[in-house]
Structure formats: structure tokens, C-alpha cells
Design a protein around this motif. Structure first.
Motif, PDB file in Angstrom:
ATOM      1  N   ARG A  49       0.853  -1.185   0.000  1.00  0.00           N
ATOM      2  CA  ARG A  49       0.000   0.000   0.000  1.00  0.00           C
ATOM      3  C   ARG A  49       0.887   1.232   0.000  1.00  0.00           C
ATOM      4  NH1 ARG A  49      -3.628   2.210   4.835  1.00  0.00           N
ATOM      5  NH2 ARG A  49      -1.575   2.904   5.480  1.00  0.00           N
ATOM      6  N   ARG A  93      -2.655   5.405  -0.769  1.00  0.00           N
ATOM      7  CA  ARG A  93      -3.593   4.337  -0.431  1.00  0.00           C
ATOM      8  C   ARG A  93      -3.872   3.403  -1.606  1.00  0.00           C
ATOM      9  NH1 ARG A  93      -5.028   4.532   4.636  1.00  0.00           N
ATOM     10  NH2 ARG A  93      -5.330   6.485   5.726  1.00  0.00           N
ATOM     11  N   ARG A  94      -3.133   3.545  -2.677  1.00  0.00           N
ATOM     12  CA  ARG A  94      -3.269   2.611  -3.799  1.00  0.00           C
ATOM     13  C   ARG A  94      -2.562   1.317  -3.437  1.00  0.00           C
ATOM     14  NH1 ARG A  94      -2.546   5.034  -9.630  1.00  0.00           N
ATOM     15  NH2 ARG A  94      -3.648   3.119 -10.056  1.00  0.00           N
ATOM     16  N   TYR A 144      -0.617  -2.103  -4.628  1.00  0.00           N
ATOM     17  CA  TYR A 144       0.268  -2.511  -5.715  1.00  0.00           C
ATOM     18  C   TYR A 144       0.592  -4.000  -5.596  1.00  0.00           C
ATOM     19  CZ  TYR A 144       4.363  -2.369  -8.817  1.00  0.00           C
ATOM     20  OH  TYR A 144       5.263  -2.585  -9.824  1.00  0.00           O
ATOM     21  N   TYR A 200      -1.465  -2.027 -10.254  1.00  0.00           N
ATOM     22  CA  TYR A 200      -2.319  -1.646  -9.140  1.00  0.00           C
ATOM     23  C   TYR A 200      -3.551  -2.540  -9.121  1.00  0.00           C
ATOM     24  CZ  TYR A 200       0.649   2.387  -8.557  1.00  0.00           C
ATOM     25  OH  TYR A 200       1.735   3.200  -8.331  1.00  0.00           O
ATOM     26  N   VAL A 201      -4.042  -2.821  -7.912  1.00  0.00           N
ATOM     27  CA  VAL A 201      -5.212  -3.683  -7.756  1.00  0.00           C
ATOM     28  C   VAL A 201      -6.225  -3.005  -6.839  1.00  0.00           C
ATOM     29  CG1 VAL A 201      -3.986  -5.858  -8.161  1.00  0.00           C
ATOM     30  CG2 VAL A 201      -4.107  -4.939  -5.839  1.00  0.00           C
ATOM     31  N   THR A 202      -7.447  -3.520  -6.912  1.00  0.00           N
ATOM     32  CA  THR A 202      -8.533  -3.022  -6.072  1.00  0.00           C
ATOM     33  C   THR A 202      -8.835  -4.057  -4.988  1.00  0.00           C
ATOM     34  OG1 THR A 202     -10.236  -4.078  -7.414  1.00  0.00           O
ATOM     35  CG2 THR A 202      -9.555  -1.840  -8.070  1.00  0.00           C
ATOM     36  N   LEU A 203      -9.703  -3.680  -4.067  1.00  0.00           N
ATOM     37  CA  LEU A 203     -10.140  -4.629  -3.045  1.00  0.00           C
ATOM     38  C   LEU A 203     -10.845  -5.826  -3.693  1.00  0.00           C
ATOM     39  CD1 LEU A 203     -11.512  -2.427  -0.114  1.00  0.00           C
ATOM     40  CD2 LEU A 203      -9.403  -3.753  -0.203  1.00  0.00           C
ATOM     41  N   GLU A 204     -11.598  -5.565  -4.754  1.00  0.00           N
ATOM     42  CA  GLU A 204     -12.300  -6.655  -5.448  1.00  0.00           C
ATOM     43  C   GLU A 204     -11.298  -7.617  -6.078  1.00  0.00           C
ATOM     44  OE1 GLU A 204     -15.346  -8.949  -5.967  1.00  0.00           O
ATOM     45  OE2 GLU A 204     -15.544  -7.010  -4.991  1.00  0.00           O
ATOM     46  N   ASP A 205     -10.196  -7.094  -6.605  1.00  0.00           N
ATOM     47  CA  ASP A 205      -9.143  -7.960  -7.146  1.00  0.00           C
ATOM     48  C   ASP A 205      -8.565  -8.846  -6.043  1.00  0.00           C
ATOM     49  OD1 ASP A 205      -9.318  -6.798  -9.730  1.00  0.00           O
ATOM     50  OD2 ASP A 205      -7.844  -5.251  -9.198  1.00  0.00           O
ATOM     51  N   TYR A 229      -7.583  -4.858   5.783  1.00  0.00           N
ATOM     52  CA  TYR A 229      -8.154  -4.915   4.442  1.00  0.00           C
ATOM     53  C   TYR A 229      -9.115  -6.093   4.271  1.00  0.00           C
ATOM     54  CZ  TYR A 229      -5.708  -0.937   2.579  1.00  0.00           C
ATOM     55  OH  TYR A 229      -5.293   0.341   2.332  1.00  0.00           O
ATOM     56  N   GLU A 241     -17.611  -4.551   2.885  1.00  0.00           N
ATOM     57  CA  GLU A 241     -18.163  -4.114   1.601  1.00  0.00           C
ATOM     58  C   GLU A 241     -19.130  -5.143   1.036  1.00  0.00           C
ATOM     59  OE1 GLU A 241     -15.407  -2.668  -1.296  1.00  0.00           O
ATOM     60  OE2 GLU A 241     -14.615  -1.152   0.062  1.00  0.00           O
TER      61      GLU A 241
END
Length: 182
Positions: free
Chosen positions: A12, A16-17, A19, A26-31, A57, A64
Motif C-alpha cells: 500500500r 492508499r493505492r 500494488y 495496481y489492484v482493487t479490493l475486489e481484485d 483490508y 463491503e
């Protein structure tokens, strides 16, 4: 004892991105949720401080999904969790939850193994693909909790001259066993 594979390292940044160090993107929480559903272990660390942020996380991912109507945890369970955190006493809840999930995972593995062992058609050519679909279905139904439990691929293949009557007899025996189970 088999070594656990190294977890996928996610860093992170100050922005807050998140990696992915494995794919350099870069990835998301869904990833990250997808990696976990696929059976990957992840570790999320703060780039600057080196702090492990994985728990934070993972809780955010659960929150979510719960807020989108994908409720998995009943309100009573959530209430008990809050109580266990707020009581100040050492709680047995974390150990209980871990043991429960371990039992669930083991039980699901045994169900898949037993279904494969009891199925006389499992020895027929082309059944490996159907078994893979069955395992994927079980994994999808359990949200990836079950580890892959594919049967031993070294099982001998039946000869082409197998008798159809023997297969019918085995199928009848299986149906009889299943009817006795219900």
C-alpha cells in the motif's frame, strides 16, 4: 510437512493505492477478494512503515460485501464478535472461528472425495472434466473455502472392454446407497 506457499505481496502506497508486486500493477479490493477466492494467500503491507495491514483490508472486504446485500454473517454472530472485542477479557471466539472454518474446509474436502469414490462413472473416460466442473461448482458454492481436492490422477484407467452390465450394476448399488442415506 508441506511448506505453505509464500503469500501474494500487496504493497500500500501513501496514496492508499494497492500494488501487486507479482504482476507489477495496481489492484482493487475486489481484485484481492478474487485472489483469495481463487485460493491465494495475500499479505498487504504499508510501503513506508512496513506494517502488516492484511487484517484491516480483509475486514474491509467483508464489510463491503455485507453492505452490498451479500450477507454471510448473521446479526447475532456480528453482535457476539463486537462483544468479544469490547469485553476486555481474552476471548475464545477467534480460536473457535478458526477451528470451525478448519472443520468446514476439511468436511467439504471429504464430501468431494466421497462423491468421487462412490461414483462408479468416475472411471469412465472423460469423467475427469466433469469432476473438475463438480469441484469448481463446490468451490463457487462455498466461496472458495474448500481447497482443491482432486482425486489421485494416477488411478488406473478402465480398459475399453469393460462390461456395460457391470457399470449398470454399480450405478444401481450407488442409487441404493443414496436412497438409504436419505
Amino acid at each position: 510437512m508441506a511448506e505453505k506457499p509464500k503469500p501474494l505481496l500487496i504493497k500500500r502506497y501513501a496514496s492508499r493505492r494497492l500494488y501487486n508486486t507479482e504482476t507489477s500493477d495496481y489492484v482493487t479490493l475486489e481484485d484481492i477478494a478474487g485472489f483469495i477466492r481463487d485460493g491465494r494467500e495475500v499479505q498487504i503491507v504499508d510501503l513506508k512503515s512496513g506494517d502488516d495491514l492484511t487484517r484491516q483490508y480483509l475486514l474491509q472486504i467483508i464489510a463491503e460485501h455485507e453492505s452490498r446485500g451479500e450477507a454471510v454473517l448473521p446479526v447475532d454472530v456480528l453482535t457476539d464478535l463486537v462483544r468479544s472485542y469490547m469485553s476486555g477479557n481474552v476471548s475464545v471466539v477467534p480460536q473457535f472461528l478458526q477451528a470451525s472454518f478448519d472443520m468446514l474446509r476439511d468436511g467439504q474436502s471429504k464430501v468431494v472425495e466421497n462423491m468421487s469414490a462412490m461414483n462408479p462413472m468416475a472411471k469412465m473416460p472423460g469423467m475427469e472434466a466433469m469432476q473438475a466442473q463438480q469441484e469448481a461448482f463446490m468451490k463457487a458454492m462455498t466461496g472458495g473455502w474448500a481447497k482443491s481436492t482432486s482425486p489421485d490422477k494416477s488411478q488406473s484407467q478402465p480398459e475399453k472392454g469393460d462390461d456395460l452390465d457391470a457399470i449398470k450394476k454399480q450405478l444401481a448399488e450407488l442409487q441404493d446407497k443414496l436412497s438409504k442415506m436419505s
